[in-house]
Design a protein around this motif. Structure first.
Motif, PDB file in Angstrom:
ATOM      1  N   ALA A 214       0.833  -1.202   0.000  1.00 42.97           N
ATOM      2  CA  ALA A 214       0.000   0.000   0.000  1.00 42.97           C
ATOM      3  C   ALA A 214       0.868   1.253   0.000  1.00 42.97           C
ATOM      4  N   TYR A 215       1.901   1.291   0.845  1.00 42.75           N
ATOM      5  CA  TYR A 215       2.796   2.440   0.875  1.00 42.75           C
ATOM      6  C   TYR A 215       3.475   2.654  -0.480  1.00 42.75           C
TER       7      TYR A 215
ATOM      8  N   PRO B 140      -2.978   3.757   5.895  1.00 41.43           N
ATOM      9  CA  PRO B 140      -4.177   3.478   6.685  1.00 41.43           C
ATOM     10  C   PRO B 140      -4.380   4.480   7.818  1.00 41.43           C
ATOM     11  N   MET B 141      -5.626   4.697   8.175  1.00 43.57           N
ATOM     12  CA  MET B 141      -5.992   5.462   9.357  1.00 43.57           C
ATOM     13  C   MET B 141      -7.266   4.850   9.940  1.00 43.57           C
TER      14      MET B 141
ATOM     15  N   TYR C 271      -9.192   2.512   7.426  1.00 45.47           N
ATOM     16  CA  TYR C 271      -9.612   3.176   6.198  1.00 45.47           C
ATOM     17  C   TYR C 271      -8.363   3.542   5.411  1.00 45.47           C
ATOM     18  N   TRP C 272      -8.373   3.229   4.124  1.00 48.54           N
ATOM     19  CA  TRP C 272      -7.197   3.469   3.294  1.00 48.54           C
ATOM     20  C   TRP C 272      -7.313   4.849   2.653  1.00 48.54           C
ATOM     21  N   ILE C 273      -6.285   5.660   2.820  1.00 48.19           N
ATOM     22  CA  ILE C 273      -6.304   7.061   2.414  1.00 48.19           C
ATOM     23  C   ILE C 273      -5.324   7.275   1.257  1.00 48.19           C
TER      24      ILE C 273
ATOM     25  N   THR D  76      -7.665  10.003  18.951  1.00 46.10           N
ATOM     26  CA  THR D  76      -6.566   9.706  18.057  1.00 46.10           C
ATOM     27  C   THR D  76      -7.026   8.699  17.015  1.00 46.10           C
ATOM     28  N   TRP D  77      -6.302   8.655  15.897  1.00 43.51           N
ATOM     29  CA  TRP D  77      -6.618   7.684  14.861  1.00 43.51           C
ATOM     30  C   TRP D  77      -5.840   6.381  15.055  1.00 43.51           C
ATOM     31  N   ILE D  78      -5.028   6.295  16.093  1.00 45.94           N
ATOM     32  CA  ILE D  78      -4.206   5.108  16.331  1.00 45.94           C
ATOM     33  C   ILE D  78      -5.001   4.107  17.162  1.00 45.94           C
TER      34      ILE D  78
END
Length: 231
Positions: free
Chosen positions: A5-6, A12-13, A23-25, A78-80
């Motif tokens: 993905a990177y 992701p977030m 969710y893939w951004i 946080t999104w983590i």
């Protein structure tokens, strides 16, 4: 899957720490910090040179991600989430995820983490509980990436915090071109030895800018006649 993905420019977030989903951004505009045009504000440069903090690498993944995930003034959530923690811990163990720890008198007061893939580094999150701690960590990271042969630092988005260092926003197509070139390169995150002084770190950043300036001057010069050459 995460590394693929990177390599495609996706990351992701989660909506919140309690959200089990990812969710893939893929932003249409991307923030990058050119490593040959880093700007270190004067006051921060003095702080770096004074070595007020101790900066280490890859020594406390849990501490850094806890700091990045912690709520603080102006940000309650946080999104983590748990899955993010698990995935990046796996990458850390494989040597793809790296942390920068910033300490004062042995206590962790700031830091950041991100993912290295080829000659690209993807900044994920940073935190600070003492003034300038995360900024000092970022300066040390910038020197390490430069010294290690990295060509792309992806900041994902542009914030006021990052803009002061020279971060700029580019369109998706341009980012993809830079990304594909970067991930095919060979770089070494550990090439710069640990424990360098702030002055040495600043010198690495300064030399990169000087080399970039010299290269720009050579390519922009118009010969007066056919015999006016650099060879």
């Amino acid at each position: 899957m995460l590394l693929r993905a990177y390599a495609c420019g996706i990351f992701p977030m989660a909506e919140s720490a309690d959200d089990p989903q990812l969710y893939w951004i893929e932003p249409q505009a991307r923030g990058i910090l050119p490593l040959d045009a880093v700007v270190v504000p004067r006051r921060l440069a003095r702080t770096v040179n004074q070595d007020r903090f101790t900066v280490t690498i890859d020594t406390d993944f849990e501490g850094v991600i806890d700091g990045c995930a912690a709520s603080r003034p102006g940000r309650r959530s946080t999104w983590i989430n748990t899955q993010i923690r698990s995935l990046y811990l796996d990458l850390f163990r494989q040597g793809h995820c790296h942390t920068v720890e910033v300490r004062r008198d042995g206590a962790l007061v700031g830091g950041l983490y991100g993912v290295a893939l080829g000659g690209a580094f993807f900044g994920e999150s940073m935190f600070s509980i003492e003034r300038d701690a995360s900024k000092v960590g970022l300066v040390h990271l910038l020197a390490r990436l430069t010294y290690g042969g990295f060509t792309l630092l992806d900041t994902q988005f542009v914030t006021d915090h990052l803009r002061q260092f020279g971060t700029l926003e580019i369109e998706k197509n341009e980012f993809q071109a830079r990304l594909q070139d970067a991930v095919e390169r060979v770089a070494d995150f550990r090439r710069m030895r640990d424990g360098l002084s702030g002055a040495a770190v600043m010198a690495i950043i300064g030399r990169a800018k000087e080399r970039a300036g010299d290269a720009e001057a050579r390519t922009s010069r118009v010969p007066i006649d056919p015999y006016d050459r650099d060879d």
